[in-house]
Design a protein around this motif. Structure first.
Motif, PDB file in Angstrom:
ATOM      1  N   PHE A 161      31.063  25.114  11.822  1.00  0.00           N
ATOM      2  CA  PHE A 161      32.471  25.493  11.747  1.00  0.00           C
ATOM      3  C   PHE A 161      32.622  27.010  11.574  1.00  0.00           C
ATOM      4  O   PHE A 161      33.617  27.582  12.011  1.00  0.00           O
ATOM      5  CB  PHE A 161      33.159  24.773  10.595  1.00  0.00           C
ATOM      6  N   THR A 162      31.670  27.626  10.918  1.00  0.00           N
ATOM      7  CA  THR A 162      31.743  29.065  10.657  1.00  0.00           C
ATOM      8  C   THR A 162      30.777  29.857  11.527  1.00  0.00           C
ATOM      9  O   THR A 162      30.697  31.071  11.405  1.00  0.00           O
ATOM     10  CB  THR A 162      31.451  29.354   9.174  1.00  0.00           C
TER      11      THR A 162
ATOM     12  N   ALA B 200      31.202  27.978  17.442  1.00  0.00           N
ATOM     13  CA  ALA B 200      32.317  27.047  17.256  1.00  0.00           C
ATOM     14  C   ALA B 200      33.286  27.082  18.438  1.00  0.00           C
ATOM     15  O   ALA B 200      33.770  26.032  18.889  1.00  0.00           O
ATOM     16  CB  ALA B 200      33.058  27.359  15.962  1.00  0.00           C
TER      17      ALA B 200
END
Length: 313
Positions: A105-106, A110
């Motif tokens: 996600f980071t 992504a």
């Protein structure tokens, strides 16, 4: 990395490796899969709560399903990629933990994962629209009638005779057959392409092309895997239904609510098993078709992880 063609026997091999996945680090793999499985239940819970709280009509219910599906198109590629990363780390003996599922996600990847999910979602929607337009005359109206009847039955407070369900339209048979065909093909494209983005570091369009080509080059093993998965899933569901029936009959003698309390954990365990096998088979498929050559030739996890030619539970 280029796509490879493998034998039909790899279809069985992918299912076996899906069952055996995570033996090198079960805490990380099973924990990450459990996180994704629980998060995947959120749309269903929201739909059920909204239906109970607001008494949605059939059209609003369809709109809610569509909205949650659009969100899933964006979020699920990130979650699945996170599980694939955890599996890959476990298979190669690298340290991993369940919460690593959120690492993507980071990460810088992504955006590409979301882009691939949106591309596949658009392909699903376009294909569904084309199939319904060509073969689904009356299917939408029939579905809305069934949904309305089901909604009315769920809101009834007293016993009533179940209404007769409308017969499906004549064109539903070829529509279902084509839906299964494209569903299996697109699922293969998704597994290979997402693996290319998540683990192969490929751009979206190149990963999509790899998925299309890899699925076409490996029709036989995909058909074998799909047949085994359907047969195994049917047997598993049948056994689960039998167990639930026995538990419900016995528990109802004690208290009506006891059955639901006992069945819910079993349902969650079944869901977890299905997700573990699915993600493990996805990883094995990507590794054999597009993964690094040393992994593909090895055909299994890191040394010392055990023999993948048999199923171990």
């Amino acid at each position: 990395m280029t796509t490879r063609t493998v034998g039909a026997g790899h279809g069985w091999k992918w299912i076996v490796q899906g069952v055996n996945v995570g033996r090198a680090n079960p805490r990380a793999v099973y924990g990450a899969t459990a996180i994704v499985a629980l998060l995947a239940l959120i749309p269903n819970v929201l739909q059920a709560v909204a239906q109970i709280a607001f008494g949605l009509d059939a059209n609003t219910q369809v709109m809610l399903i569509g909205a949650t599906s659009l969100v899933s198109i964006i979020v699920y590629p990130l979650l699945i990629a996170g599980v694939l990363h955890v599996i890959d780390a476990a298979e190669h003996g690298r340290p991993a933990q369940p919460t690593d599922v959120f690492a993507v996600f980071t990460g810088g990847n992504a955006g590409r994962l979301i882009g691939f999910g949106v591309l596949m979602g658009a392909l699903y929607i376009a294909t569904f629209y084309a199939l319904v337009s060509a073969f689904g005359d009356g299917v939408v109206d029939w579905y809305m009638q069934v949904l309305t009847i089901s909604q009315e039955m769920s809101t009834q407070t007293g016993p009533a005779t179940p209404p007769d369900l409308p017969l499906p339209p004549a064109g539903i048979a070829p529509l279902m057959a084509l839906a299964i065909f494209f569903g299996v093909y697109y699922a293969t494209v998704y597994a290979i392409g997402l693996g290319q983005v998540a683990l192969g570091d490929r751009p979206v369009l190149q990963a999509f092309t790899d998925g299309l080509g890899g699925a076409l080059r490996n029709v036989l093993p995909v058909v074998v895997a799909a047949a085994i998965a359907m047969a195994g899933g049917f047997a598993l569901m049948l056994a689960f239904a039998m167990v639930v029936t026995i538990i419900s009959v016995v528990a109802s003698l004690v208290h009506p609510g006891l059955a639901a309390l006992l069945v819910l954990p079993l349902y969650l365990i079944l869901l977890l098993i299905l997700y573990i096998v699915m993600f493990g088979a996805m990883y094995a498929m990507w590794r054999d078709v597009c993964g690094p050559q040393d992994d593909a030739s090895a055909g299994g996890p890191a040394p010392g992880a055990g023999d993948n030619s048999r199923i171990e539970l």
